[in-house]
Design an enzyme around this catalytic site. Structure first.
Site, PDB file in Angstrom:
ATOM      1  N   CYS A 175     -15.305  47.514 -25.741  1.00  0.00           N
ATOM      2  CA  CYS A 175     -15.012  48.280 -25.296  1.00  0.00           C
ATOM      3  C   CYS A 175     -15.777  46.052 -23.556  1.00  0.00           C
ATOM      4  O   CYS A 175     -14.683  46.862 -22.897  1.00  0.00           O
ATOM      5  CB  CYS A 175     -16.546  48.681 -24.246  1.00  0.00           C
ATOM      6  SG  CYS A 175     -17.286  49.457 -25.156  1.00  0.00           S
ATOM      7  N   GLY A 188     -17.049  40.611 -28.405  1.00  0.00           N
ATOM      8  CA  GLY A 188     -15.405  41.568 -29.127  1.00  0.00           C
ATOM      9  C   GLY A 188     -16.454  42.842 -29.149  1.00  0.00           C
ATOM     10  O   GLY A 188     -16.796  43.156 -27.962  1.00  0.00           O
ATOM     11  N   LEU A 202     -23.705  52.827 -23.406  1.00  0.00           N
ATOM     12  CA  LEU A 202     -24.528  52.753 -24.177  1.00  0.00           C
ATOM     13  C   LEU A 202     -24.111  51.221 -25.155  1.00  0.00           C
ATOM     14  O   LEU A 202     -22.640  51.330 -24.802  1.00  0.00           O
ATOM     15  CB  LEU A 202     -23.982  54.121 -25.407  1.00  0.00           C
ATOM     16  CG  LEU A 202     -24.764  55.287 -24.690  1.00  0.00           C
ATOM     17  CD1 LEU A 202     -24.053  56.077 -25.462  1.00  0.00           C
ATOM     18  CD2 LEU A 202     -26.253  55.522 -24.774  1.00  0.00           C
ATOM     19  N   GLY A 206     -21.366  32.282 -28.586  1.00  0.00           N
ATOM     20  CA  GLY A 206     -21.121  32.046 -29.745  1.00  0.00           C
ATOM     21  C   GLY A 206     -19.658  32.366 -29.880  1.00  0.00           C
ATOM     22  O   GLY A 206     -19.104  31.064 -29.543  1.00  0.00           O
ATOM     23  N   GLU A 264     -21.339  55.500 -19.052  1.00  0.00           N
ATOM     24  CA  GLU A 264     -21.488  55.657 -20.301  1.00  0.00           C
ATOM     25  C   GLU A 264     -22.365  53.742 -20.451  1.00  0.00           C
ATOM     26  O   GLU A 264     -21.242  53.137 -19.817  1.00  0.00           O
ATOM     27  CB  GLU A 264     -21.534  56.222 -21.712  1.00  0.00           C
ATOM     28  CG  GLU A 264     -20.105  55.747 -22.391  1.00  0.00           C
ATOM     29  CD  GLU A 264     -20.066  54.182 -22.992  1.00  0.00           C
ATOM     30  OE1 GLU A 264     -21.373  53.940 -23.608  1.00  0.00           O
ATOM     31  OE2 GLU A 264     -19.256  53.926 -23.463  1.00  0.00           O
TER      32      GLU A 264
END
Ligand code: UGA
Length: 458
Positions: free
Chosen positions: A279, A276, A154, A272, A152
Site C-alpha cells: 500500500c 513497505g 484497514l 526502521g 478502506e
C-alpha cells in the site's frame, strides 16, 4: 442487504467476511480459481488475525459464499464492491486494467441496476472513468449503474479490528440514493449495535465513527492523501533517526516527546527499515504520478520516497562496515514479512535487504513465523530455517528485519552462546540496547546510542 465482492485479496476477503458479520448476505468472487477452491474447502489463502473464524462462521450461517462464476456473483448483489488489485506500473501510476476488466464484466453480466463501489485504491477521477466504462459496455442493454467510492483504511494484521472499529467511514457519492444505500450497509457500525469477534463480545466503549460524505473525486483523493501522509511521517522519523545517530541522541526519546503534541501524534513515528507492503510504497508513487499529470510539484513526497529507498542502503553500509567481507559470511535473518502479524512479503524491506545481501554473497539463513511459504518463490536462493535458533546458530551476524513480538522473548543467552560472532543489527528497534549490552552482544539499532538514557515513560 445483498452484496457482491469482486476480488478475494486482503481487502476483499476481509470486507466480505466483515460485511457478513454485520448481517449482510455476501457473495465473493475472484478470477484466481485456486483461491475460490481453497475458500470453498474451508481454507484461507492469507494470514490475517480472526479472519478464519469469521469466514468459517458465515460459510456456516449461509451469509458468506464464494464462487468462481463472476456472472453469478454480479447478479447476486444489489451493491458491488470492487476490491481488485491496482499494482504500480513502471511509471508509478496505478495499473487500472483489472478495474476496467471488471467494469466490462459487470456491464455484460448484470440484469438489473447496481451500485458499483470502488474499494480498491485508485487515483482521483477513476470513478468518473468507471461510470463511463459501465455505460459504454452496457449501452445496448438499457441498464443503469451508480458509482461510489468507499476507500478502506484497514491495516494488514489488524484488518478485522480496523473494519469493526473504524474512526471514520468515507464515502464519495453522486446522489442521496447511493449515500442511503451505503449508510444502510454500515448502519451496525455507525450505531455501534454489534459485538465484534475480536473482543469476543466485550468491545470497549467508544465514539461512533464519523460518516464522511464527499464527492467521488475527494474520496479517492482522501485515500491517497492518507497513505502518503503516513509515509511522510515514517520518512520524517527515519530522517530524525539518522540525525540522532550523528548527534548522539536517542530517536525514541525525541519522537515520543514530539508525538505527545496532539497536532503531531505518536503513531507512525517508528524509524526502521522503511515503509513497505502493497500500500504505502505504491500509493505514494501513484500520488506523485497523479500530481505530475495535474501539474502539481510533488517534491515533498518524492523526498519522502527517496528517504525510504535509502533505508536499505543505510543498513547495508552498516552491515558491510561491521562484517568487513560479506562473501561467504553466515548471517541469520529474523523476519521477512513487510511488518509483523502478516504473511505478506510484497514490497517487504526485509526481503529487499535479504536480496541485496544474497547478491553480495552473504550466506543467509532466515526465519519468519508466517511468511516462509510466500517468500520461497520470491527468493528461491534464500535458505529457510526451522525456527529462530536454527537461523542464528553459528552465524557471524543476526539481522532483525521484522518486528515480530515473539522475537523479543527469545532466549538471548542461548543465542549469544550459539553465534560465531554475537553481533546484532536490530533494524526495527525491537530489543532493549541495555539488555543486549549486558549480555555481551555487539548491538546496532536505529537512532539510539547506548549511552543515552531512555525515557522512563516509553
Ligand atoms: C496501510 C495503512 O496504514 C492503512 O490505513 C491502509 O488501509 C492500507 O495501507 C491500505 O492502503 O490498504 P498496511 O500496508 O497494512 O496499511 O501497513 P502499515 O501498518 O501502514 O505499515 C506500512 C509500513 O510502514 C510497514 O512496512 C511498517 O513496518 C512501516 N512502518 C509503520 C514504519 O516503518 N514505522 C511506523 O511508525 C509505522
Amino acid at each position: 442487504m445483498k452484496i457482491t465482492v469482486i476480488g478475494c485479496g486482503y481487502v476483499g476477503l476481509v470486507t466480505g467476511a466483515c460485511l457478513a458479520e454485520l448481517g449482510h448476505t455476501v457473495v465473493c468472487t475472484d478470477n484466481d480459481l485456486s483461491k475460490i477452491e481453497t475458500l470453498n474447502r474451508g481454507g484461507i489463502p492469507i494470514y490475517e488475525l480472526h479472519l478464519d473464524e469469521l469466514v468459517a462462521r458465515h460459510r456456516q450461517s449461509g451469509r458468506l459464499s464464494f464462487t468462481g462464476e463472476l456472472g453469478e456473483a454480479v447478479r447476486a448483489g444489489d451493491t458491488i464492491f470492487i476490491c481488485v488489485g491496482t499494482p504500480p506500473l513502471e511509471s508509478g501510476d496505478a495499473d487500472l486494467t483489472a478495474i476496467n476488466r471488471v467494469a466490462q464484466l459487470i456491464a455484460a453480466e448484470a440484469q438489473g441496476p447496481k451500485l458499483v463501489i470502488e474499494k480498491s485504491t485508485v487515483p482521483a477521477q477513476t470513478g468518473q472513468q468507471l461510470k463511463r466504462a459501465l455505460a459504454i459496455y452496457s449501452r445496448n442493454r438499457g441498464l443503469h449503474f451508480d458509482v461510489a467510492s468507499n476507500p478502506e483504511f484497514l491495516r494488514e494484521g489488524t484488518a478485522v479490528l480496523d473494519f469493526m472499529h473504524p474512526n471514520r467511514i468515507v464515502i464519495g457519492v453522486e446522489d442521496e440514493a447511493a449515500e442511503r444505500q451505503l449508510r444502510e450497509i454500515y448502519r451496525p457500525l455507525l450505531e455501534r449495535q454489534f459485538q465484534c469477534p475480536v473482543h469476543a463480545g466485550q468491545c470497549p466503549r467508544e465514539e461512533a465513527p464519523t460518516f464522511v460524505v464527499t464527492s467521488i473525486n475527494s474520496a479517492e483523493l482522501i485515500k491517497h492523501a492518507s497513505n502518503s501522509f503516513l509515509a511522510l511521517k515514517i520518512s520524517y522519523a527515519n530522517l530524525l533517526a539518522d540525525l540522532c545517530e550523528r548527534m548522539d541522541a536517542n530517536v525514541e526519546e525525541v519522537t515520543h516527546a514530539v508525538g505527545l503534541d496532539p497536532r503531531i501524534g505518536v503513531e507512525f513515528l517508528r524509524p526502521g527499515l522503511g515503509f513497505g507492503g502493497f500500500c504505502l510504497p505504491k500509493d505514494i508513487q501513484a500520488f506523485i504520478a497523479l500530481g505530475k499529470r495535474a501539474g502539481v510539484d510533488m517534491a515533498l513526497l518524492r523526498t519522502a520516497e527517496a528517504i525510504n529507498k535509502h533505508r536499505i542502503e543505510h543498513f547495508l553500509e552498516q552491515i558491510r562496515n561491521a562484517l568487513w567481507v560479506l562473501k561467504e559470511k553466515p548471517v541469520g535473518v529474523l523476519g521477512l514479512s513487510f511488518k509483523a502479524n502478516t504473511d505478506d512479503v510484497r514490497f517487504s524491506p526485509a526481503v529487499e535487504l535479504a536480496r541485496r545481501l544474497l547478491a553480495e554473497g552473504a550466506e543467509l539463513r532466515a526465519y519468519d513465523p508466517q511468511a516462509m511459504e510466500k517468500v520461497a518463490p520470491v527468493l528461491p536462493d534464500l535458505q529457510l530455517a526451522k525456527d529462530e535458533y536454527a537461523a542464528v546458530s553459528a552465524a557471524e551476524a543476526l539481522i532483525i528485519a521484522t518486528e515480530w513480538p515473539q522475537f523479543k522473548c527469545l532466549d538471548w543467552e542461548r543465542i549469544f552462546r550459539s553465534m560465531a560472532r554475537p553481533l546484532i543489527f536490530d533494524t526495527r528497534n525491537l530489543l532493549d540496547p541495555d539488555q543486549m549490552a549486558t549480555l555481551g552482544f555487539e548491538y546496532y539499532s536505529v537512532g539510539r546510542t547506548r549511552q543515552t538514557r531512555r525515557t522512563s515513560a516509553l
